[in-house]
Design a protein around this motif. Structure first.
Motif, PDB file in Angstrom:
ATOM      1  N   GLY A 158     -12.849 -15.606  -4.183  1.00  0.00           N
ATOM      2  CA  GLY A 158     -14.115 -15.595  -3.454  1.00  0.00           C
ATOM      3  C   GLY A 158     -15.156 -14.733  -4.118  1.00  0.00           C
ATOM      4  N   MET A 159     -14.716 -13.834  -4.996  1.00  0.00           N
ATOM      5  CA  MET A 159     -15.627 -12.944  -5.710  1.00  0.00           C
ATOM      6  C   MET A 159     -15.947 -13.459  -7.103  1.00  0.00           C
ATOM      7  N   ASN A 184     -15.414  -8.539  -3.130  1.00  0.00           N
ATOM      8  CA  ASN A 184     -16.768  -8.462  -3.676  1.00  0.00           C
ATOM      9  C   ASN A 184     -17.121  -7.101  -4.249  1.00  0.00           C
ATOM     10  N   ARG A 185     -16.542  -6.066  -3.701  1.00  0.00           N
ATOM     11  CA  ARG A 185     -16.774  -4.724  -4.244  1.00  0.00           C
ATOM     12  C   ARG A 185     -15.451  -4.058  -4.615  1.00  0.00           C
ATOM     13  N   GLY A 186     -14.483  -4.897  -4.890  1.00  0.00           N
ATOM     14  CA  GLY A 186     -13.180  -4.382  -5.257  1.00  0.00           C
ATOM     15  C   GLY A 186     -12.452  -3.816  -4.059  1.00  0.00           C
ATOM     16  N   SER A 187     -11.509  -2.955  -4.337  1.00  0.00           N
ATOM     17  CA  SER A 187     -10.699  -2.400  -3.258  1.00  0.00           C
ATOM     18  C   SER A 187     -10.250  -0.997  -3.600  1.00  0.00           C
ATOM     19  N   THR A 188     -10.089  -0.202  -2.544  1.00  0.00           N
ATOM     20  CA  THR A 188      -9.427   1.094  -2.684  1.00  0.00           C
ATOM     21  C   THR A 188      -7.963   1.005  -2.269  1.00  0.00           C
ATOM     22  N   LEU A 189      -7.550  -0.197  -1.751  1.00  0.00           N
ATOM     23  CA  LEU A 189      -6.179  -0.358  -1.229  1.00  0.00           C
ATOM     24  C   LEU A 189      -5.816   0.800  -0.314  1.00  0.00           C
ATOM     25  N   LEU A 190      -6.678   0.993   0.689  1.00  0.00           N
ATOM     26  CA  LEU A 190      -6.472   2.075   1.659  1.00  0.00           C
ATOM     27  C   LEU A 190      -6.390   3.432   0.973  1.00  0.00           C
ATOM     28  N   GLY A 191      -7.115   3.565  -0.141  1.00  0.00           N
ATOM     29  CA  GLY A 191      -7.166   4.824  -0.870  1.00  0.00           C
ATOM     30  C   GLY A 191      -6.147   4.967  -1.977  1.00  0.00           C
ATOM     31  N   LEU A 192      -5.227   4.006  -2.110  1.00  0.00           N
ATOM     32  CA  LEU A 192      -4.160   4.144  -3.107  1.00  0.00           C
ATOM     33  C   LEU A 192      -4.695   4.130  -4.537  1.00  0.00           C
ATOM     34  N   THR A 193      -5.788   3.405  -4.783  1.00  0.00           N
ATOM     35  CA  THR A 193      -6.301   3.361  -6.154  1.00  0.00           C
ATOM     36  C   THR A 193      -6.763   4.729  -6.629  1.00  0.00           C
ATOM     37  N   ARG A 194      -7.081   5.606  -5.691  1.00  0.00           N
ATOM     38  CA  ARG A 194      -7.497   6.959  -6.087  1.00  0.00           C
ATOM     39  C   ARG A 194      -6.329   7.759  -6.662  1.00  0.00           C
ATOM     40  N   LEU A 195      -5.109   7.259  -6.460  1.00  0.00           N
ATOM     41  CA  LEU A 195      -3.937   7.952  -6.991  1.00  0.00           C
ATOM     42  C   LEU A 195      -3.630   7.558  -8.429  1.00  0.00           C
ATOM     43  N   LEU A 196      -4.261   6.506  -8.944  1.00  0.00           N
ATOM     44  CA  LEU A 196      -3.934   6.026 -10.290  1.00  0.00           C
ATOM     45  C   LEU A 196      -4.049   7.110 -11.359  1.00  0.00           C
ATOM     46  N   VAL A 203      -3.554   3.447 -15.539  1.00  0.00           N
ATOM     47  CA  VAL A 203      -4.848   2.780 -15.696  1.00  0.00           C
ATOM     48  C   VAL A 203      -4.899   2.014 -17.013  1.00  0.00           C
ATOM     49  N   ASP A 204      -4.412   2.631 -18.069  1.00  0.00           N
ATOM     50  CA  ASP A 204      -4.405   1.951 -19.369  1.00  0.00           C
ATOM     51  C   ASP A 204      -3.532   0.703 -19.328  1.00  0.00           C
ATOM     52  N   LEU A 205      -2.413   0.784 -18.625  1.00  0.00           N
ATOM     53  CA  LEU A 205      -1.522  -0.368 -18.538  1.00  0.00           C
ATOM     54  C   LEU A 205      -2.192  -1.515 -17.786  1.00  0.00           C
ATOM     55  N   LEU A 206      -2.864  -1.186 -16.700  1.00  0.00           N
ATOM     56  CA  LEU A 206      -3.577  -2.219 -15.954  1.00  0.00           C
ATOM     57  C   LEU A 206      -4.668  -2.847 -16.801  1.00  0.00           C
ATOM     58  N   ASN A 207      -5.445  -2.024 -17.486  1.00  0.00           N
ATOM     59  CA  ASN A 207      -6.538  -2.541 -18.311  1.00  0.00           C
ATOM     60  C   ASN A 207      -6.026  -3.425 -19.438  1.00  0.00           C
ATOM     61  N   GLU A 208      -4.930  -3.021 -20.040  1.00  0.00           N
ATOM     62  CA  GLU A 208      -4.421  -3.754 -21.191  1.00  0.00           C
ATOM     63  C   GLU A 208      -3.657  -5.007 -20.792  1.00  0.00           C
ATOM     64  N   LYS A 209      -2.800  -4.892 -19.779  1.00  0.00           N
ATOM     65  CA  LYS A 209      -1.882  -5.971 -19.462  1.00  0.00           C
ATOM     66  C   LYS A 209      -2.364  -6.878 -18.335  1.00  0.00           C
ATOM     67  N   THR A 210      -3.094  -6.337 -17.362  1.00  0.00           N
ATOM     68  CA  THR A 210      -3.584  -7.147 -16.246  1.00  0.00           C
ATOM     69  C   THR A 210      -5.044  -6.793 -15.963  1.00  0.00           C
ATOM     70  N   PRO A 211      -5.940  -7.176 -16.874  1.00  0.00           N
ATOM     71  CA  PRO A 211      -7.349  -6.820 -16.694  1.00  0.00           C
ATOM     72  C   PRO A 211      -7.968  -7.381 -15.424  1.00  0.00           C
ATOM     73  N   GLY A 212      -7.432  -8.505 -14.932  1.00  0.00           N
ATOM     74  CA  GLY A 212      -7.954  -9.050 -13.688  1.00  0.00           C
ATOM     75  C   GLY A 212      -7.744  -8.132 -12.509  1.00  0.00           C
ATOM     76  N   GLN A 216     -10.830  -5.352 -10.485  1.00  0.00           N
ATOM     77  CA  GLN A 216     -11.027  -5.353  -9.034  1.00  0.00           C
ATOM     78  C   GLN A 216     -10.864  -3.979  -8.389  1.00  0.00           C
ATOM     79  N   ILE A 217     -10.628  -2.962  -9.171  1.00  0.00           N
ATOM     80  CA  ILE A 217     -10.602  -1.616  -8.613  1.00  0.00           C
ATOM     81  C   ILE A 217     -12.028  -1.196  -8.298  1.00  0.00           C
ATOM     82  N   ALA A 218     -12.254  -0.726  -7.098  1.00  0.00           N
ATOM     83  CA  ALA A 218     -13.593  -0.325  -6.686  1.00  0.00           C
ATOM     84  C   ALA A 218     -14.211   0.617  -7.709  1.00  0.00           C
ATOM     85  N   GLY A 219     -15.449   0.298  -8.115  1.00  0.00           N
ATOM     86  CA  GLY A 219     -16.150   1.114  -9.092  1.00  0.00           C
ATOM     87  C   GLY A 219     -15.913   0.716 -10.531  1.00  0.00           C
TER      88      GLY A 219
END
Length: 311
Positions: A158-159, A184-196, A203-212, A216-219
């Motif tokens: 949808g985004m 549309n503005r990504g997600s904090t997953l109830l704040g869990l993304t702030r723990l990355l 973060v590097d693994l997500l960017n390299e292996k699953t950029p999609g 979608q991480i907020a910000g």
């Protein structure tokens, strides 16, 4: 290197993705709608079990049928865009037949494939996925002879089309975009993304292996670009359908858009006892489906209520 060893990197990232987006992962390969959510869903949105279908059987039933010609009542084909970790069939076992039975020409695509990762799509860079959508829309327009399509997407689906509309010329080919729980503005997953940042290398693994997922991480840089200068483009009608029980795209109000020709809908304002969460709203919730048809054909819209589950 052996094929199974080449797959380890993407699969490791996929496991990490499942940690943060566990619910969509369950949605990707069910055999019936009741197993799609992986969690209890609202009684008002429950539907009889629908057997899993292949792309071939979907075509034979009128879905992804490239011989379909839009009618005067429904002059635009509908393109369905699945969510992260979904695919062109499983995500739409509920909505695609619902629309076909109401006279729409319905099509769906796979996008965002990663090498060595079958079945789970929507994991590639989202700008590249938008390019895949652009190619697919052209294919549908050529096959049907229509001037424009309507797009209905779930979650990332949808985004992501907003990138196509804003940067890839899609506004000239799309009449309406309907987002079911869109990120549309990504997600904090109830704040869990702030723990990355506390997990070295995550973060590097997500960017390299699953950029999609990273997009979608907020910000994220992708979302900053997408939302700069306004949410919408002229000439396209936008509808967002959200549920307050969304546990994936959080906070749920971050899904809503602002701008001309925007309608934001909260399911619980239509039916207070609808308990659908992130997956159910896009896969089995007939109350949400009814509101999709209203968005596709506002001139013939009828009130969406709890009784829409049997409509």
């Amino acid at each position: 290197m052996l094929p199974w060893k080449r797959a380890l990197g993407p699969l490791t990232a996929l496991l990490l993705a499942a940690t943060f987006l566990a619910t969509p992962a369950v949605a990707a390969a069910p055999t019936t709608p009741t197993s799609v959510s992986g969690a209890p869903t609202a009684a008002v949105s429950a539907v009889p079990a629908v057997p899993a279908v292949s792309a071939v059987s979907a075509s034979s039933s009128g879905w992804n049928d490239y011989s379909c010609k839009p009618s005067a009542a429904h002059p635009r084909p509908v393109v369905l865009v699945h969510g992260t970790l979904g695919n062109a069939v499983d995500n739409w076992l509920g909505l695609a037949p619902y629309l076909v039975n109401r006279g729409y020409c319905v099509f769906s695509l796979d996008y965002g494939q990663l090498p060595g990762v079958p079945l789970f799509y929507g994991l590639g860079p989202i700008d590249a996925s938008a390019g895949q959508l652009a190619t697919y829309v052209d294919k549908v327009l050529a096959a049907t002879g229509a001037a424009k399509v309507d797009i209905v997407g779930h979650s990332q689906g949808g985004m992501m089309p907003r990138y196509y509309l804003k940067f890839l010329g899609g506004a000239a080919k799309v009449n309406a975009l309907v987002g079911l729980a869109p990120s549309n503005r990504g997600s904090t997953l109830l704040g869990l993304t702030r723990l990355l940042p506390y997990f070295p290398g995550a973060v590097d693994l997500l960017n390299e292996k699953t950029p999609g997922l990273a997009d979608q991480i907020a910000g994220s840089a992708f979302l900053t670009k997408l939302n700069a200068g306004g949410d919408t483009v002229p000439g396209v009608r936008y509808t967002v359908i959200a549920t307050r029980y969304d546990e994936v795209v959080t906070p749920y109000r971050s899904q809503f858009l602002t701008g001309p020709d925007v309608r934001n809908v909260l399911l619980q304002d239509l039916c207070p006892v609808d308990l659908s969460e992130h997956v159910a709203i896009g896969t089995i919730d007939r109350i949400a489906f009814h509101e999709v048809t209203n968005a596709l054909d506002p001139a013939r819209a009828t009130p969406t209520t709890c009784s829409s589950v049997i409509g």
